[in-house]
Design a protein around this motif. Structure first.
Motif, PDB file in Angstrom:
ATOM      1  N   ILE B   4      12.521  -5.862  15.871  1.00 36.43           N
ATOM      2  CA  ILE B   4      11.991  -6.669  14.769  1.00 36.43           C
ATOM      3  C   ILE B   4      12.084  -5.915  13.442  1.00 36.43           C
ATOM      4  CG2 ILE B   4       9.931  -7.853  13.896  1.00 36.43           C
ATOM      5  CD1 ILE B   4       9.035  -8.067  16.877  1.00 36.43           C
ATOM      6  N   TYR B   5      12.545  -6.624  12.428  1.00 33.34           N
ATOM      7  CA  TYR B   5      12.638  -6.044  11.086  1.00 33.34           C
ATOM      8  C   TYR B   5      11.317  -6.251  10.363  1.00 33.34           C
ATOM      9  CZ  TYR B   5      14.397  -5.090   6.398  1.00 33.34           C
ATOM     10  OH  TYR B   5      14.595  -4.559   5.155  1.00 33.34           O
ATOM     11  N   CYS B   6      10.658  -5.166   9.988  1.00 32.66           N
ATOM     12  CA  CYS B   6       9.424  -5.298   9.215  1.00 32.66           C
ATOM     13  C   CYS B   6       9.776  -5.339   7.727  1.00 32.66           C
ATOM     14  CB  CYS B   6       8.470  -4.131   9.492  1.00 32.66           C
ATOM     15  SG  CYS B   6       7.041  -4.146   8.384  1.00 32.66           S
ATOM     16  N   PRO B   7       9.426  -6.438   7.056  1.00 32.32           N
ATOM     17  CA  PRO B   7       9.812  -6.566   5.642  1.00 32.32           C
ATOM     18  C   PRO B   7       9.018  -5.637   4.726  1.00 32.32           C
ATOM     19  CG  PRO B   7       8.450  -8.415   6.308  1.00 32.32           C
ATOM     20  CD  PRO B   7       8.670  -7.593   7.541  1.00 32.32           C
ATOM     21  N   GLU B  11      12.523  -1.724   7.883  1.00 37.07           N
ATOM     22  CA  GLU B  11      13.193  -1.079   9.012  1.00 37.07           C
ATOM     23  C   GLU B  11      13.070  -1.940  10.247  1.00 37.07           C
ATOM     24  OE1 GLU B  11      11.978   2.823  10.231  1.00 37.07           O
ATOM     25  OE2 GLU B  11      12.222   3.578   8.182  1.00 37.07           O
ATOM     26  N   HIS B  12      14.044  -1.831  11.153  1.00 31.86           N
ATOM     27  CA  HIS B  12      13.911  -2.439  12.473  1.00 31.86           C
ATOM     28  C   HIS B  12      13.084  -1.516  13.365  1.00 31.86           C
ATOM     29  CE1 HIS B  12      17.283  -5.107  11.345  1.00 31.86           C
ATOM     30  NE2 HIS B  12      16.745  -5.913  12.245  1.00 31.86           N
ATOM     31  N   ARG B  13      12.132  -2.096  14.084  1.00 36.20           N
ATOM     32  CA  ARG B  13      11.330  -1.314  15.032  1.00 36.20           C
ATOM     33  C   ARG B  13      11.216  -2.094  16.344  1.00 36.20           C
ATOM     34  NH1 ARG B  13       8.025   2.621  12.786  1.00 36.20           N
ATOM     35  NH2 ARG B  13       9.080   3.502  10.983  1.00 36.20           N
ATOM     36  N   GLU B  14      10.826  -1.388  17.400  1.00 30.65           N
ATOM     37  CA  GLU B  14      10.698  -2.027  18.712  1.00 30.65           C
ATOM     38  C   GLU B  14       9.482  -2.945  18.776  1.00 30.65           C
ATOM     39  OE1 GLU B  14      10.786   0.679  21.939  1.00 30.65           O
ATOM     40  OE2 GLU B  14      12.836   1.317  21.510  1.00 30.65           O
ATOM     41  N   GLU B  15       9.610  -3.952  19.603  1.00 30.93           N
ATOM     42  CA  GLU B  15       8.551  -4.949  19.810  1.00 30.93           C
ATOM     43  C   GLU B  15       7.193  -4.298  20.065  1.00 30.93           C
ATOM     44  OE1 GLU B  15       9.592  -7.639  22.955  1.00 30.93           O
ATOM     45  OE2 GLU B  15       7.521  -8.256  23.264  1.00 30.93           O
ATOM     46  N   CYS B  64       2.921  -0.104   9.691  1.00 27.26           N
ATOM     47  CA  CYS B  64       2.247  -0.217   8.386  1.00 27.26           C
ATOM     48  C   CYS B  64       0.990  -1.080   8.468  1.00 27.26           C
ATOM     49  CB  CYS B  64       3.213  -0.794   7.367  1.00 27.26           C
ATOM     50  SG  CYS B  64       3.735  -2.477   7.776  1.00 27.26           S
ATOM     51  N   ARG B  65       0.782  -1.781   9.573  1.00 28.90           N
ATOM     52  CA  ARG B  65      -0.389  -2.636   9.821  1.00 28.90           C
ATOM     53  C   ARG B  65      -0.455  -3.833   8.880  1.00 28.90           C
ATOM     54  NH1 ARG B  65      -5.363   1.380  10.411  1.00 28.90           N
ATOM     55  NH2 ARG B  65      -6.016   0.231  12.245  1.00 28.90           N
ATOM     56  N   LYS B  66       0.699  -4.215   8.353  1.00 28.05           N
ATOM     57  CA  LYS B  66       0.719  -5.389   7.478  1.00 28.05           C
ATOM     58  C   LYS B  66       1.248  -6.615   8.220  1.00 28.05           C
ATOM     59  CE  LYS B  66       1.206  -2.952   3.124  1.00 28.05           C
ATOM     60  NZ  LYS B  66       2.231  -2.355   2.261  1.00 28.05           N
ATOM     61  N   TYR B  83      10.082 -13.067   6.774  1.00 29.64           N
ATOM     62  CA  TYR B  83       9.714 -13.196   5.360  1.00 29.64           C
ATOM     63  C   TYR B  83       8.238 -12.879   5.182  1.00 29.64           C
ATOM     64  CZ  TYR B  83       8.338 -17.868   7.061  1.00 29.64           C
ATOM     65  OH  TYR B  83       7.791 -18.901   7.770  1.00 29.64           O
ATOM     66  N   LYS B  84       7.882 -12.550   3.953  1.00 29.42           N
ATOM     67  CA  LYS B  84       6.517 -12.081   3.703  1.00 29.42           C
ATOM     68  C   LYS B  84       5.514 -13.239   3.656  1.00 29.42           C
ATOM     69  CE  LYS B  84       7.726  -7.801   1.439  1.00 29.42           C
ATOM     70  NZ  LYS B  84       8.108  -7.227   0.144  1.00 29.42           N
ATOM     71  N   VAL B  85       4.269 -12.929   3.909  1.00 29.63           N
ATOM     72  CA  VAL B  85       3.196 -13.910   3.789  1.00 29.63           C
ATOM     73  C   VAL B  85       3.160 -14.402   2.345  1.00 29.63           C
ATOM     74  CG1 VAL B  85       0.686 -14.205   3.868  1.00 29.63           C
ATOM     75  CG2 VAL B  85       1.846 -12.900   5.656  1.00 29.63           C
ATOM     76  N   GLY B  86       3.024 -15.711   2.191  1.00 25.74           N
ATOM     77  CA  GLY B  86       3.048 -16.282   0.840  1.00 25.74           C
ATOM     78  C   GLY B  86       4.411 -16.858   0.499  1.00 25.74           C
TER      79      GLY B  86
END
Ligand SMILES: Cc1cc2nc3c(=O)[nH]c(=O)nc-3n(C[C@H](O)[C@H](O)[C@H](O)COP(=O)(O)OP(=O)(O)OC[C@H]3O[C@@H](n4cnc5c(N)ncnc54)[C@H](O)[C@@H]3O)c2cc1C
Ligand SMILES: [Zn+2]
Lengths: 417, 98
Positions: B4-7, B11-15, B64-66, B83-86
């Motif tokens: 999963i790509y964290c926006p 970066e891509h990180r594991e599930e 990042c806990r976001k 995509y980001k929240v909002g």
């Protein structure tokens, strides 16, 4: 219907077992049925069976998009128990338990129901308090249930590590001796054969693609294979696909469809003659008659209709199982698969009328509906026959999520199946 | 198993680093006091649960806990976009009103 018996086996062996009758017909649909059941899993087939056998409604069709029992019915880990906390749920699951106890005779089909007992382990003080509370509630409802300490658990399962040296020591368990396992595909086939014998038409490889709704009333289903089939009443029993059917009726359900995975090992000699489940470390295990260890995981957290889940979920489950049974560390796993379970916010089913007249839903059984198959089919059949919900089904209306009368069984359901 | 790509981390990180939180874009009631039981029930419990494109909320809880949104096919499990929240999704199914 050809009656099955030991004598029949011998008789058919003389003709090399080449003359067995088909277990059910392959009919073509009529224009109009009294009841159409969408979904040929255990619950749908049981519904059709009891409709015809007990409630005299024989003009019934079961429409299944794949093959009978190919959904969760043929994918579960077959645990059957009735030790639920709240009266509403306990009565429903115990109703099923009563039917399980006579099911092979009733269906003239060996569903291999084996009452080998189920242990629900406790690993913390709070676990044990919850277990005592649930056991007491069960006993007040006339359900066999006992609270055991670690020593008693060790006597029942000598190979399990019940020592104080583990990371999450086993402090005790609840124990239901009448609980156990059954052969899941035999349940689907037995009900199908019985329903067919009472005149029910079963259509496989036939998908319901839409509901026919006129003036807010459901009057039939549209199929990919036979076009429109009309009915007085329609019952959807489609487990993980229930939200898809609801969307055809233009409403939402309080459900999420999740992958739930299970796996079995290579066959080994008899080593585990009961069922062990643990909410706390999240795993459950039994041994099939064939010898394979049957292990189930928790759900994958994301919504999924793909009948497969993620590897880490299985990995966590096996970590828990090995913590309990270090002796299984060298056992090789043979097969692994997933089903789509329809989880409900209060871990209880929905057996309900809907916003559409003459359309009924039986779903939301989530991770634990196999055990309820006979009872669920029975009360849903009664409801469809009369157009009025059976008393045991009434608390499980989908509208309880509007009134707030939830039946919270997260404690009794947990990982537990 | 997802990658999963964290926006937020870009970066891509594991599930394993993420948790999914269910359907995205559920608007909180503007005037909670005015809600009927039915409206409250719908807000709290009733979900789209589609077979196909699903807009869902994820949290990068071991990173990042976001929170952020993902559009994913619930049959193939393919992640279509992040995509980001909002923000609004650009990949939507015809039947979909976010
Ligand atoms: C891995 C796993 C382990 C489990 N372990 C246990 C356990 O140990 N104990 C327990 O009690 N429960 C367990 N369960 C849960 C249990 O399997 C289910 O609750 C139960 O089998 C549901 O039965 P059903 O007949 O409602 O659903 P299903 O057997 O899923 O039947 C639904 C049927 O509807 C059909 N269908 C769907 N859409 C359509 C359509 N549009 N048109 C026509 N047909 C359609 C499907 O093809 C399917 O055959 C487990 C589930 C899984 C996946
Ligand atoms: Zn991040």
């Amino acid at each position: 219907m050809q009656h099955y018996s030991g004598f029949g086996l011998i008789k058919h062996s003389l003709s090399h077992h080449e003359n067995w009758q088909r277990a059910w017909r392959n009919p073509t649909p009529k224009k109009q049925y009294d009841v159409i059941v969408i979904g040929g899993g255990g619950h749908g087939l049981a519904t059709a069976y009891y409709l015809a056998k007990e409630f005299g409604v024989t003009n019934v069709a079961v429409v299944e998009k794949g093959y009978l029992g190919g959904g969760n019915t043929g994918r579960n880990t077959t645990i059957v128990r009735s030790n639920y906390l709240w009266d509403e749920a306990a009565h429903l699951y115990e109703h099923a338990m009563g039917l399980w106890e006579g099911l092979s005779q009733d269906l003239n089909y060996n569903v291999m129901f084996s009452q080998r007992g189920v242990l629900n382990l406790g690993h913390t003080l709070q676990d044990m308090r919850d277990i005592h509370r649930r056991v007491n509630a069960n006993r007040l409802n006339g359900i066999d249930s006992e609270a055991l300490d670690a020593k008693q658990v060790q006597e029942i399962v000598p190979h399990m590590d019940c020592s104080a040296n583990t990371r999450y020591p086993v402090l005790g368990a609840s124990w239901q001796p009448r609980a156990g396992v059954a052969r899941h595909d035999a349940v689907a086939w037995g009900y199908a054969r019985g329903a067919d014998a009472h005149g029910v038409d079963i259509f496989q490889q036939t998908e319901v693609t839409d509901l026919i709704i006129e003036d807010g009333t459901c009057v039939g289903v549209r199929t990919n294979r036979y076009g429109d089939i009309r009915a007085e009443r329609v019952g959807s029993v489609t487990a993980g696909n229930s939200s898809v059917i609801a969307a055809m009726g233009g409403f939402e359900l309080p459900l999420e469809s999740h992958p739930l995975q299970a796996l079995v090992s290579e066959p080994v000699k008899p080593i585990l003659d009961t069922v062990v489940m643990s909410n706390h470390v999240h795993g459950y295990i039994s041994q099939s008659d064939k010898g394979d260890l049957v292990i189930g995981a928790g759900i994958d957290g994301y919504n999924g209709y793909g009948q497969r889940g993620s590897f880490p979920t299985i990995e966590h489950t096996l970590q828990a199982i090995l913590e309990l049974f270090p002796i299984f560390s060298r056992v090789r796993m043979n097969r692994q698969w997933g089903g789509i379970v329809d989880t409900c916010p209060d871990a209880c089913p929905i057996i309900s009328e809907t916003p559409i007249k003459n359309l009924y839903f039986n779903c939301g059984w989530g991770t634990g509906g196999f055990k309820a198959t006979p009872g669920s089919g029975h009360v849903f059949a009664a409801s469809l026959a009369k157009g009025d919900m059976h008393p045991l089904a009434k608390p499980f209306s989908m509208f309880r999520f509007h009134t707030g009368a939830l039946v919270d069984e997260h404690g009794a359901a947990g990982v537990a199946h | 198993m997802f990658h999963i790509y964290c926006p937020h981390c870009c970066e891509h990180r594991e599930e394993e680093e993420f948790h999914v939180k269910g359907q995205a874009h559920i608007a909180r009631p503007v005037d909670p006091e005015a809600l009927s039981d039915e409206e409250w029930g719908n807000y709290l419990y009733f979900r789209k649960n589609p077979r196909g494109l699903h807009h869902e909320l994820w949290v990068h809880n071991a990173g990042c806990r976001k929170f952020f949104n993902v559009t994913r096919d619930t049959v193939t499990y393919e992640i279509k976009e992040v995509y980001k929240v909002g923000e609004q999704p650009s990949v939507v199914s015809p039947a979909d009103k976010v």
